[in-house]
Write an enzyme that holds these catalytic residues in place. Sequence first.
Site, PDB file in Angstrom:
ATOM      1  N   GLU A  37      39.397  38.957  38.822  1.00 48.77           N
ATOM      2  CA  GLU A  37      38.815  40.041  39.624  1.00 48.77           C
ATOM      3  C   GLU A  37      37.317  39.837  39.837  1.00 48.77           C
ATOM      4  O   GLU A  37      36.793  40.099  40.929  1.00 48.77           O
ATOM      5  CB  GLU A  37      39.070  41.400  38.959  1.00 48.77           C
ATOM      6  CG  GLU A  37      40.531  41.831  38.949  1.00 48.77           C
ATOM      7  CD  GLU A  37      41.103  42.033  40.337  1.00 48.77           C
ATOM      8  OE1 GLU A  37      40.324  42.176  41.300  1.00 48.77           O
ATOM      9  OE2 GLU A  37      42.341  42.036  40.475  1.00 48.77           O
ATOM     10  N   TYR A 120      36.218  49.648  40.839  1.00 46.57           N
ATOM     11  CA  TYR A 120      37.313  48.810  41.313  1.00 46.57           C
ATOM     12  C   TYR A 120      37.856  47.906  40.196  1.00 46.57           C
ATOM     13  O   TYR A 120      39.061  47.865  39.933  1.00 46.57           O
ATOM     14  CB  TYR A 120      36.858  47.946  42.495  1.00 46.57           C
ATOM     15  CG  TYR A 120      37.791  46.793  42.747  1.00 46.57           C
ATOM     16  CD1 TYR A 120      39.001  46.993  43.386  1.00 46.57           C
ATOM     17  CD2 TYR A 120      37.477  45.506  42.294  1.00 46.57           C
ATOM     18  CE1 TYR A 120      39.885  45.940  43.576  1.00 46.57           C
ATOM     19  CE2 TYR A 120      38.355  44.454  42.486  1.00 46.57           C
ATOM     20  CZ  TYR A 120      39.565  44.677  43.128  1.00 46.57           C
ATOM     21  OH  TYR A 120      40.441  43.650  43.297  1.00 46.57           O
ATOM     22  N   ASP A 138      39.410  48.583  47.423  1.00 44.18           N
ATOM     23  CA  ASP A 138      38.530  47.498  47.846  1.00 44.18           C
ATOM     24  C   ASP A 138      38.581  47.416  49.368  1.00 44.18           C
ATOM     25  O   ASP A 138      39.124  48.306  50.036  1.00 44.18           O
ATOM     26  CB  ASP A 138      38.928  46.173  47.188  1.00 44.18           C
ATOM     27  CG  ASP A 138      40.249  45.626  47.722  1.00 44.18           C
ATOM     28  OD1 ASP A 138      40.987  46.362  48.420  1.00 44.18           O
ATOM     29  OD2 ASP A 138      40.555  44.446  47.456  1.00 44.18           O
TER      30      ASP A 138
END
Length: 352
Positions: A37, A120, A138
Site C-alpha cells: 500500500e 486510506y 482512494d
Amino acid sequence: MRGNLEFSNTLIMWYLMNQRDLPWRKSKNPYSIWLSEIILQQTRIAQGTSYYEKFINEFDDVFDLAEADEKTILKLWQGLGYYSRARNLHSTAKIIAYQYNGRFPNSYAELIKLKGIGDYTASAIASIAFNLPHAVVDGNVYRVLARIFGIRTPINEPKGVKEFKLLAEELLNHEDPGSHNQALMEFGALVCTPKKPKCESCVFNDMCYALQQKCIDLLPVKLKKIKIRKRYFNYLVIDINGDSTVLQQRKQKDIWQNLYEFPLYETEQGLQNESELKEFIKRTLMINGSYTLKKHNELPIIHKLTHQTLYASFWIIEPTKKPQNLTSWQELENLALPVLLQNFVDKYQMSN
C-alpha cells in the site's frame, strides 16, 4: 441500492472472477499489505509490483526492514519520488519491530498513529489483514462512486472527502470488508478507468448515473488549486579523468531529502551568464588551480514533479588539480540519486 448488500455482492462477485494475480494478495500478512500500500501510493501496479518484489526480496520481514540503513532503502525506492515516504516507511518499521515486537497493530486507531499511515492505508490494512469494517477511499474509489451515484461534490474539498467516506462506509460489506475494498479499487483500475471506461461490460451500467446522463468525463469533480513552481537547477559535474566526481547529500527539507546529487547552483530564473556560475564555483567548490567548464546539454532538461517543474542544466568541470572528498563514478551505483540525475549519469557514462 444504498444500505444493502446488493452493491457489494455484485462487486465482490466481479472481483472473484476478474482480480489480477498480485504477489501481496497471496496472504493476509499485514507486513506485505502495508508495504504494497505504501509503494502503490506512488505508482501504478504495473510499475509498483517490481518495487514491491525488490523490497520483499531484500527485507523478509519488518525486522529486516527496521535494521536496514537508510541509504539502502532510498536506493531501492529510487524512481518512485516522494522520498519522505521511504523515510516514514523505515521509521514505522522500527516502531513495529522494537515497540510492538514485530506485530502490527490490529486496530485502525493504532495503525493511523504510525508515520506515513493515513486514513486510506490504515483502512486498507485493518480491513484486508484483520477483517475490520473500515472503508478505503482512494482515487479509484472516488471515480467509481462519483460516476455510479452521480456525486458532483469536489473530491479535494473537505465536504467531498466526508461525503465520499460516508458513502463508502455505507456500502461496505461488514462480513468481508477486505474483499469489498480490494474489489472497489480493482474495479476502478480495470473497468471504471479515468479515460475510456469499459461501460459496455460494466456490471453497474444499468444504474450508473454518469452513463445515463452522458457525463462520464465530468466525474469526479476536482477543483484546480495547485500552482506549479518553476525552479532552475545548474548541476556542476566535476569529472576527474572519468574516474571520480564530487557529490553532496541533500539535507534540507526539500525535494529529494537525503538523496545524493552533484553540487547545485539554483537560480530564480534561467542562468543569465556564465560569470555568475564561475563566481559560485570559486566561492563554494574551492577548486585549486584552473579548470575547463562546458555545458553538457544545450537546452535545459525539463523534469516535472507534482507541484514543481525543474529546468536542469549540467555543466562539466575538469580541474587541473584534484579536489577533496572525491567519489568514484562506480560508487554511484550504490547511492540513491533522484531519477533526473540517475538518467544523466547513465547517459554520461555511456558516452565517455
